[in-house]
Design an enzyme around this catalytic site. Structure first.
Site, mmCIF file in Angstrom:
data_model
loop_
_atom_site.group_PDB
_atom_site.id
_atom_site.type_symbol
_atom_site.label_atom_id
_atom_site.label_comp_id
_atom_site.label_asym_id
_atom_site.label_seq_id
_atom_site.Cartn_x
_atom_site.Cartn_y
_atom_site.Cartn_z
ATOM 1 N N ASP A 65 0.844 -1.192 0.000
ATOM 2 C CA ASP A 65 0.000 0.000 0.000
ATOM 3 C C ASP A 65 0.885 1.250 0.000
ATOM 4 O OD1 ASP A 65 -2.613 1.386 0.381
ATOM 5 O OD2 ASP A 65 -1.689 1.982 2.271
ATOM 6 N N THR A 98 -3.054 5.370 -4.096
ATOM 7 C CA THR A 98 -1.972 6.100 -3.420
ATOM 8 C C THR A 98 -0.634 5.892 -4.129
ATOM 9 O OG1 THR A 98 -1.759 4.208 -1.923
ATOM 10 C CG2 THR A 98 -3.086 6.042 -1.166
ATOM 11 N N THR A 99 -0.425 4.693 -4.661
ATOM 12 C CA THR A 99 0.808 4.434 -5.414
ATOM 13 C C THR A 99 0.749 5.124 -6.769
ATOM 14 O OG1 THR A 99 1.002 2.285 -4.323
ATOM 15 C CG2 THR A 99 2.323 2.629 -6.299
ATOM 16 N N ASP A 391 -9.214 -0.182 1.831
ATOM 17 C CA ASP A 391 -9.108 0.493 0.536
ATOM 18 C C ASP A 391 -10.316 0.179 -0.330
ATOM 19 O OD1 ASP A 391 -6.733 1.506 1.339
ATOM 20 O OD2 ASP A 391 -5.467 0.385 -0.060
#
Length: 528
Positions: A65, A98-99, A391
């Site tokens: 994550d 997020t990545t 998520d």
């Protein structure tokens, strides 16, 4: 002649040096997390020096994550911290991507660095990037579709979004089962984005596929001694009040007694005071009492005599959630019964999960509440499974509010890239060069996905680009088959997620490009 402007020990980087330092720092952060991108992404092990950090309590976190990785590592570069911040915002706003947002911002800056080397001014590059962002956003909105009017297709879209989100997580092997769990949990919220109504309980033991969705709210506590093990038509009082024998509340006070009879009188007075308190609570007409603090033996016995189920030492988070889902409020005093709001549920019973006894509240007044029980072999596995579920729940809850969807597997990025390339042909001057660079950065996303899967990225991305120019607007990468396929209905993503990734990455890149001076204050002197 030069005058000293800053305190001794302060440093200043200017112009090209400052810009280069920022870009290199941002690219380094992007390179750090880009190997975790996509369904074939790798994991990172984060180990604290003290051995006491991390979710499992032993200083060890295994995750892919992006937000978890970036907030756990110490950074000294200012631009790198900007990327960490946009990753946190992405996590708070949408819950996933997020990545992607970090990698896209880093790729945009990588392209900007080459333009700066060509002596194109940063402001010109920024203007071109703004035009490119507008074109990409327009193309994304044009490609977005919504099936909310068709209930069956809408549910299938949500399942596909959940499977896409989970396919890059540790739960990928059981993504179909967990997609069903997450969609059922979110649809119970009836359009709300308040995920506090969904409780996640982690219990080591069994295997991940043993996890399940439980109707109602589960509290990880035991019922008191000699008390009812099940209650129907429960009237619940949630409290945060001391239930031990009341102490003299004056600091340093002493009581002197001359014989044991006087001591017994004091103890009797304390017991009567507690009896009166329990009677006040029982007079509210409740049959379940949940307290944030401990309940000592004497009041526990009084509750048992009154036929009231008493649960002690419920953690604060559990008490808050329980009050929310039962429709009650947390009480701390009982002198004004009219002001106390009780909760209600159909039944309260003791259940066993693994080897632990817990209390289940079924048919709660806030009927949306449910509990996801996660099983797994290690605490690290459970921690990562919880992050994955969180998520997926966050993305799905946002998708319910913004029902439009787009397609993944590099499809949306290639669509936006081609739109930016087409728009660049109509823009005169150097801005068009910046727009073409932005398009190349967008094309890097499917390239990284293919690289992480061990495929020939140059060949696949060229085929994908040709397919889009040929009018196949739903073409994307199948990273398991290593081919370009129609991803409609197979790889689905939330429109809001993609839009947020695009806008946040562009804004972060623009902010970093604007900087031409870095001033660091002198380090604080340590006093001996």
């Amino acid at each position: 002649m030069s005058a000293q402007l800053f305190n001794e020990g302060a440093t200043q980087e200017r112009a090209e040096n400052a810009r280069l330092s920022n870009i290199i720092g941002a690219i380094a952060v992007g390179d750090l997390v880009k190997s975790t991108l996509g369904p074939k992404g790798m994991d990172k092990i984060l180990q604290s020096a003290s051995g006491h950090g991390g979710g499992s309590g032993d200083g060890l976190v295994v995750t892919n994550d992006g937000a978890t990785i970036l907030k756990s590592i110490p950074l000294d570069n200012a631009a790198a911290k900007v990327l960490v911040n946009i990753s946190k915002v992405q996590d708070d706003e949408v819950g996933d991507g997020t990545t992607s947002v970090c990698v896209l911002a880093a790729e945009i800056l990588r392209q900007a660095e080459q333009l700066i080397d060509q002596r194109i001014h940063p402001q010109t590059i920024i203007d071109g990037f703004r035009l490119a962002t507008a074109s990409a956003r327009a193309a994304l909105e044009a490609a977005a579709v919504s099936h909310k009017d068709d209930a069956a297709q809408w549910r299938e879209d949500l399942l596909s979004i959940a499977r896409t989100t989970l396919s890059s997580k540790v739960l990928a092997a059981d993504k179909h089962k967990f997609a069903e769990i997450c969609v059922d949990a979110v649809l119970r919220l009836q359009g709300s984005t308040n995920l506090d109504r969904i409780q996640i309980i982690k219990k080591t033991g069994g295997k991940v596929s043993d996890s399940y969705l439980s109707d109602g709210f589960i509290l990880a506590k035991k019922i008191g001694v000699n008390q009812p093990r099940a209650v129907k038509g429960a009237r619940v009082l949630v409290a945060n009040t001391p239930m031990d024998t009341d102490k003299v509340k004056v600091f340093g006070a002493k009581v002197k007694v001359s014989d044991t009879a006087q001591l017994a009188e004091i103890e009797r007075a304390e017991r009567e005071k507690m009896r009166a308190k329990v009677q006040k609570i029982a007079a509210l007409g409740i049959n379940v009492f949940v307290n944030r603090q401990l309940i000592y033996n004497w009041p526990e016995q009084l509750f048992a005599d009154a036929g009231i189920m008493a649960i002690e030492h419920a953690d604060f988070d559990g008490v808050e959630r329980l009050a929310l889902v039962t429709g009650g409020e947390i009480a701390s005093s009982f002198d004004a019964p009219d002001l106390i709001k009780l909760g209600a549920c159909e039944s309260v019973e003791e259940i066993i999960i693994g080897e632990d006894r817990m209390v289940k509240f079924s048919g709660v007044a806030g009927g949306q509440a449910c509990t996801i029980v996660l099983r797994g072999g290690t605490t690290q596995m459970l921690d990562e499974a919880e992050r994955s579920i969180h998520d997926a729940l966050a993305v799905l809850s946002q998708a319910v509010g913004e029902p439009r969807i787009v397609y993944g597997g590099g499809c949306s990025e290639m669509l936006m890239s081609n739109a930016v390339d087409d728009a660049a042909k109509t823009v005169p001057g150097k801005k068009s060069i910046a727009m073409e660079a932005f398009a190349r950065a967008l094309r890097q996303m499917p390239t990284i996905l293919a690289d992480n899967a061990g495929l020939d990225s140059a060949d696949l991305v060229a085929k994908l680009r040709a397919a889009h120019y040929d009018g196949q607007s739903t073409a994307g990468l199948d990273l398991f088959a290593g081919a370009v396929v129609d991803v409609a209905g197979k790889v689905t993503e939330s429109f809001k997620l993609k839009r947020q990734v695009l806008l946040s990455a562009a804004e972060a890149a623009e902010m970093i490009l604007r900087v031409d001076d870095i001033i660091r204050c002198a380090p604080r002197q340590r006093r001996h």
